[in-house]
Design a protein around this motif. Structure first.
Motif, PDB file in Angstrom:
ATOM      1  N   GLU A 358       0.823  -1.212   0.000  1.00 56.26           N
ATOM      2  CA  GLU A 358       0.000   0.000   0.000  1.00 56.26           C
ATOM      3  C   GLU A 358       0.858   1.264   0.000  1.00 56.26           C
ATOM      4  O   GLU A 358       0.421   2.316  -0.445  1.00 56.26           O
ATOM      5  CB  GLU A 358      -0.919   0.016   1.227  1.00 56.26           C
ATOM      6  CG  GLU A 358      -2.092  -0.940   1.125  1.00 56.26           C
ATOM      7  CD  GLU A 358      -2.949  -0.947   2.373  1.00 56.26           C
ATOM      8  OE1 GLU A 358      -4.166  -1.175   2.264  1.00 56.26           O
ATOM      9  OE2 GLU A 358      -2.403  -0.736   3.479  1.00 56.26           O
ATOM     10  N   ARG A 420       3.284   4.163   7.847  1.00 57.01           N
ATOM     11  CA  ARG A 420       1.943   4.746   7.768  1.00 57.01           C
ATOM     12  C   ARG A 420       0.899   3.651   7.549  1.00 57.01           C
ATOM     13  O   ARG A 420       1.119   2.716   6.795  1.00 57.01           O
ATOM     14  CB  ARG A 420       1.893   5.738   6.605  1.00 57.01           C
ATOM     15  CG  ARG A 420       0.531   6.378   6.364  1.00 57.01           C
ATOM     16  CD  ARG A 420       0.607   7.292   5.155  1.00 57.01           C
ATOM     17  NE  ARG A 420      -0.700   7.768   4.748  1.00 57.01           N
ATOM     18  CZ  ARG A 420      -0.941   8.440   3.623  1.00 57.01           C
ATOM     19  NH1 ARG A 420       0.084   8.723   2.810  1.00 57.01           N
ATOM     20  NH2 ARG A 420      -2.153   8.830   3.311  1.00 57.01           N
ATOM     21  N   ARG A 422      -2.522   2.790   5.923  1.00 61.09           N
ATOM     22  CA  ARG A 422      -3.396   3.317   4.871  1.00 61.09           C
ATOM     23  C   ARG A 422      -4.695   2.525   4.759  1.00 61.09           C
ATOM     24  O   ARG A 422      -5.261   2.402   3.676  1.00 61.09           O
ATOM     25  CB  ARG A 422      -2.650   3.333   3.542  1.00 61.09           C
ATOM     26  CG  ARG A 422      -1.405   4.193   3.526  1.00 61.09           C
ATOM     27  CD  ARG A 422      -0.905   4.458   2.115  1.00 61.09           C
ATOM     28  NE  ARG A 422      -1.881   5.193   1.325  1.00 61.09           N
ATOM     29  CZ  ARG A 422      -1.704   5.540   0.054  1.00 61.09           C
ATOM     30  NH1 ARG A 422      -0.582   5.189  -0.567  1.00 61.09           N
ATOM     31  NH2 ARG A 422      -2.622   6.217  -0.593  1.00 61.09           N
ATOM     32  N   GLU A 425      -7.739   3.754   2.535  1.00 62.52           N
ATOM     33  CA  GLU A 425      -7.372   4.828   1.627  1.00 62.52           C
ATOM     34  C   GLU A 425      -7.200   4.312   0.197  1.00 62.52           C
ATOM     35  O   GLU A 425      -6.882   3.148  -0.016  1.00 62.52           O
ATOM     36  CB  GLU A 425      -6.040   5.472   2.070  1.00 62.52           C
ATOM     37  CG  GLU A 425      -6.099   6.171   3.421  1.00 62.52           C
ATOM     38  CD  GLU A 425      -4.764   6.792   3.776  1.00 62.52           C
ATOM     39  OE1 GLU A 425      -3.905   6.933   2.860  1.00 62.52           O
ATOM     40  OE2 GLU A 425      -4.568   7.144   4.946  1.00 62.52           O
TER      41      GLU A 425
END
Length: 428
Positions: A358, A420, A422, A425
């Motif tokens: 991702e 991060r 995600r 998203e």
């Protein structure tokens, strides 16, 4: 992009998952069946060594396959980012069938001398190269087929497929041990599973032929695609390093649980070979069932939350589980411990498996996941059975491998601070 690809291919989500992962299951059957017959291979190909060294040398040959996994991941991952995921997946399945044929037909040391272990070594190198190149394109294709809300669930099936391959290997190994006399298994019966594994090539190619190529929808030009490896090691170097160490806990955990523990139960805890392969079937089936469930949870409750909880639980429970098994070894308890640990192994592997692709852009994605997952599996995971066996031999402590797993889980928590999440998203 996912809906476009699905529409072009004319396949349902279930058909896409099956077409992508069945080949992976067949390949990992070939790749992992070796571990179930490591003792027999050690006796035939290293007859002059002591029983302990026979096993260590045999496991060492198994581990050598992991040395070239990063090379396979890099070369075939870059090929998948340049020529397409589908072509890369066909190539790997052909290489895996070739390596299986080499092991099945390899003459023992008594017949061919030093050439015998060299043939097995060559086969393991081919297997490692092919397996290293399989995971990146397969996982990438599943992630790119999925919607924003189902990526973890889709990606989880590639890990579930590896567990299915383990289960298939363990079932075949069980049948060989049950149906054949011990003398027959030791002399020629161990070759049967490798012969069965050769069917991976035609079956895998047939089912993958219907898949739609997802790279064609990418906006990258050919020149950009050809620089996928360079980009992963320069522009995205920080992500590549963090991803590799984030995979550490899962890589060590699965190889200790799936590969080391059954042989450890035979050699150190003095359980039967049948108990060992039965526990392999149980743990693999638990991984197969748990992986998509973990994927669902990771899509709903975020990747990091599921990952951290699973990693901490495994860190805290692996030593008591090993201690319990060592205090009262039995087939039932071995299966129970293997099943329990496998749940939290899946909880570690699946979330980070989808987090990494991702974060990479589409034109670098297959190379990125290959570098992080395959390098971690090779360096930290592949040699785990050898390291754990050596630690037990040196210390005489059958619980030492549990500390190894706990340390790996603790270290692999650190990179999550910078990665991060995600979940939900849109990705390119």
């Amino acid at each position: 992009m996912a809906s476009i690809a699905l529409g072009k291919a004319g396949l349902s989500k279930g058909q896409v998952i099956a077409a992508t992962t069945l080949g992976t299951a067949l390949e990992y059957y070939d790749f992992t069946i070796y571990s179930f017959f490591a003792i027999q291979i050690g006796k035939l190909f290293f007859p002059s060594a002591s029983p302990v060294n026979q096993f260590l040398l045999s496991i060492g040959l198994f581990g050598v396959g992991f040395v070239v996994r990063p090379l396979g991941g890099i070369v075939i991952g870059a090929y998948a980012d340049r020529a397409g995921r589908k072509r890369a997946m066909v190539l790997t399945i052909m290489l895996m069938a070739l390596s299986c044929a080499l092991i099945a037909c390899a003459p023992p040391y008594a017949v061919a001398g030093l050439a015998a272990p060299l043939i097995v070594l060559a086969a393991r190198l081919i297997q490692g190269f092919a397996a290293g190149g399989e995971f990146g394109p397969g996982t990438t294709l599943l992630v790119e087929y999925a919607s924003d809300s189902t990526r973890a669930f889709f990606a989880s099936w590639n890990f579930a497929a590896t567990a299915l391959g383990l289960a298939l290997g363990a079932v075949v190994a069980t049948l060989v041990n049950v149906l054949l006399p011990k003398e027959a298994v030791d002399s020629w019966g161990w070759r049967v599973p490798f012969l069965v594994g050769i069917v991976a090539a035609p079956v895998g190619m047939l089912i993958r032929r219907r898949l739609e190529e997802t790279l064609s929808a990418a906006p990258a030009h050919g020149a950009q695609r050809s620089g996928a490896l360079k980009a992963a090691l320069t522009t995205h170097l920080k992500l590549t390093i963090l991803g590799t160490f984030a995979e550490l806990g899962g890589s060590v955990s699965i190889y200790i649980t799936a590969f080391f523990l059954p042989n450890h139960a035979v050699r150190v805890l003095h359980l039967s070979s049948t108990a060992a392969v039965t526990s392999g079937v149980v743990s693999s089936l638990v991984l197969f069932v748990a992986a998509p469930l973990v994927g669902k949870l990771a899509d709903r409750y975020t990747r990091k939350r599921v990952l951290v909880i699973s990693r901490v639980v495994l860190l805290l429970s692996v030593y008591p589980a090993f201690a319990w098994l060592s205090a009262a070894p039995s087939m039932a308890l071995l299966c129970a411990v293997s099943a329990f640990l496998s749940v939290f192994v899946a909880g570690q592997v699946v979330p980070v498996l989808v987090m990494i692709p991702e974060l990479f852009p589409r034109e670098v994605r297959a190379t990125g996941i290959a570098l992080t997952y395959v390098v971690s599996a090779s360096i930290f995971g592949g040699f785990s059975p050898l390291v754990a066996s050596w630690i037990v031999a040196r210390t005489g402590n059958p619980l030492a491998p549990a500390w190894y797993v706990a340390a790996a889980c603790a270290i692999s928590l650190i990179p999550l601070v910078w990665l991060r999440d995600r979940t939900g998203e849109a990705i390119g």
